[in-house]
Write an enzyme that holds these catalytic residues in place. Structure first.
Site, short mmCIF file in Angstrom:
data_model
loop_
_atom_site.label_atom_id
_atom_site.label_comp_id
_atom_site.label_asym_id
_atom_site.label_seq_id
_atom_site.Cartn_x
_atom_site.Cartn_y
_atom_site.Cartn_z
N HIS A 142 36.03 39.71 21.17
CA HIS A 142 34.63 39.29 21.13
C HIS A 142 34.38 38.15 20.15
O HIS A 142 33.46 37.35 20.33
CB HIS A 142 33.73 40.48 20.74
CG HIS A 142 33.73 41.58 21.75
ND1 HIS A 142 33.28 42.84 21.48
CD2 HIS A 142 34.14 41.61 23.05
CE1 HIS A 142 33.40 43.60 22.55
NE2 HIS A 142 33.93 42.88 23.51
N PHE A 379 38.65 48.00 21.56
CA PHE A 379 39.25 47.04 20.62
C PHE A 379 38.48 45.72 20.53
O PHE A 379 39.07 44.65 20.37
CB PHE A 379 40.72 46.78 20.99
CG PHE A 379 41.44 48.00 21.46
CD1 PHE A 379 41.48 49.14 20.68
CD2 PHE A 379 42.06 48.03 22.70
CE1 PHE A 379 42.13 50.28 21.11
CE2 PHE A 379 42.72 49.17 23.14
CZ PHE A 379 42.75 50.30 22.35
N CYS A 380 37.14 45.80 20.64
CA CYS A 380 36.30 44.60 20.63
C CYS A 380 36.76 43.57 21.66
O CYS A 380 36.73 42.36 21.42
CB CYS A 380 36.25 43.99 19.23
SG CYS A 380 35.45 45.03 18.00
N ALA A 381 37.20 44.08 22.80
CA ALA A 381 37.61 43.22 23.92
C ALA A 381 37.22 43.95 25.21
O ALA A 381 38.04 44.22 26.07
CB ALA A 381 39.11 42.96 23.88
#
Length: 430
Positions: A142, A379-381
């Site tokens: 992100h 995982f911020c993805a």
């Protein structure tokens, strides 16, 4: 497609100094907390198996020592005439030179200290020329996916050559300033991206390239000049320097032309009816008292890794990574996530799912019963993980659309890897 040149070391001297030991003989530095014991089910204490390096790596002992050494003379930077202020300023600016050398930057490149990679990419986003279009893959963290105004988002490529082709087509269709944003190593799968080929494509279309190197620089040497990159961003907390600093390194013209990231003391030459801002991008974007100890810590980590050399570090990581992946492959119901297949080069990051168990259940069992720390979630993805899992819904906390991530680095041992494999084997057999 051009071959990966991430490992090139064009900045290395032709000959090592006569007194230097071969890289293979240099000791790998220790991490703080290697002997940490944690409670597990039943009240026992066990040695902690930290397999969550991709989130935040532990502190290297040389980094802790460097911070401790700087504390007695800690003072303001760039403003004081006193000895402590002068010494702290010298240490802070030396840290900038160390970081520049660590990533193989050009002498003219700016090194701006930030809080982390997210801060660095947002800083660059504020400095883009008017009308800039950003091209970014949906596989990004992100921090690289979200800061941009005008952006073209590309679907996850089926293979590395497809990434180059998709970037080529997207950039060719854009008029005006353009920036290609790409990771060097995925924080989800660990897979290495063809950043040299992508940089070549970007420049062929008059674009620039920003590389998110947060997951690469703890594992491999990066040479910005050899790879012909325009900007790189990375975080200290992933580079064994968890003191709140990161860096944006790259060409100074866009940075000098952008509005100061923060407006305040240090960013100005003079203030009257109007402010006269620094044209030098480093002070221009570092208003206020900077994170001096964070910068010193980041530089100490760079020095420690450079002094060790990459031969021993990469060899040990690849040995442990191969053991981890081979072990996971023997457990029925465990599926490793990958974009480009089992054989594609990667750093020490493995994400996987476990049939019949949510990611949170697995992570909690590993921690509470075996003293193993891993990460679970997206995982911020989010777009990338949903793509790998084949699901279009689910939030970050939705365990049915999440994965488990085990990541290794300096301080990881074979016992940690074997404990994880045996723990997973026990969990799936319940």
């Amino acid at each position: 497609m051009p071959t990966l040149t991430i490992f090139n070391d064009a900045a290395a001297p032709a000959e090592a100094p006569a007194a230097a030991a071969p890289e293979s003989d240099r000791p790998i530095p220790a991490v703080v907390g290697a002997d940490l014991e944690v409670p597990v089910k039943g009240g026992r204490l066990v040695r902690y198996a930290n397999l969550d390096y991709a989130a935040s790596a532990p502190c290297l002992e040389p980094v802790s020592a460097a911070v401790a050494a700087a504390l007695p003379a800690y003072s303001s930077v760039h403003r004081g005439a006193g000895y402590a202020s002068q010494l702290t300023t010298a240490r802070y600016e030396q840290a900038r030179h160390t970081v520049r050398a660590f990533v193989g930057a050009r002498p003219s490149d700016a090194v701006i200290f930030t809080r982390n990679t997210t801060d660095a990419t947002n800083l660059l986003a504020r400095c883009l020329p008017a009308g800039t279009t950003v091209v970014v893959f949906d596989t990004e963290h992100h921090a690289s996916l979200l800061p941009w105004g005008e952006a073209v988002r590309l679907a996850p490529p089926a293979f590395p050559g497809e990434a180059v082709r998709a970037a080529d087509e997207a950039l060719a269709a854009i008029d005006g300033p353009k920036l290609l944003v790409v990771t060097a190593a995925s924080n989800v799968t660990g897979e290495l991206w063809p950043i040299a080929a992508l940089a070549h494509i970007a420049h062929r279309h008059g674009a620039r390239i920003l590389v998110d190197a947060a997951q690469l620089v703890p594992h491999r040497r990066l040479n910005l000049t050899a790879l012909d990159l325009d900007y790189v961003a990375f975080s200290g907390h992933k580079l064994y320097a968890p003191f709140g600093a990161g860096a944006l390194v790259g060409r100074g013209d866009w940075l000098a032309g952008g509005e100061p990231y923060l407006k305040g003391g240090g960013a100005v030459r003079a203030v009257g009816e109007e402010a006269e801002w620094h044209e030098d991008p480093e002070p221009r974007h570092e208003a206020g008292t900077p994170n001096v100890l964070g910068a010193i810590a980041l530089a100490a980590a760079c020095d420690a890794l450079s002094a060790t050399g990459w031969t021993a570090l990469v060899r040990e990581e690849e040995r442990l990574l191969a053991r981890l992946r081979a072990g996971l492959a023997t457990i029925e119901g465990v599926r490793e996530l990958a974009l480009w297949g089992d054989d594609h080069p990667r750093v020490g990051i493995v994400s996987f799912t476990v049939d019949g168990h949510t990611a949170r259940e697995v992570a909690e069992a590993l921690s509470g019963e075996y003293g193993i720390g891993v990460r679970d979630g997206k995982f911020c993805a989010h777009p990338f993980v949903r793509h790998l899992l084949g699901t279009a819904d689910g939030g970050c906390e939705d365990g049915t659309a999440s994965a488990v991530r085990a990541s290794i680095g300096i301080g990881t041992t074979q016992e940690h890897v074997d404990r994880l494999i045996e723990a997973l084997r026990a969990i799936v057999s319940r």
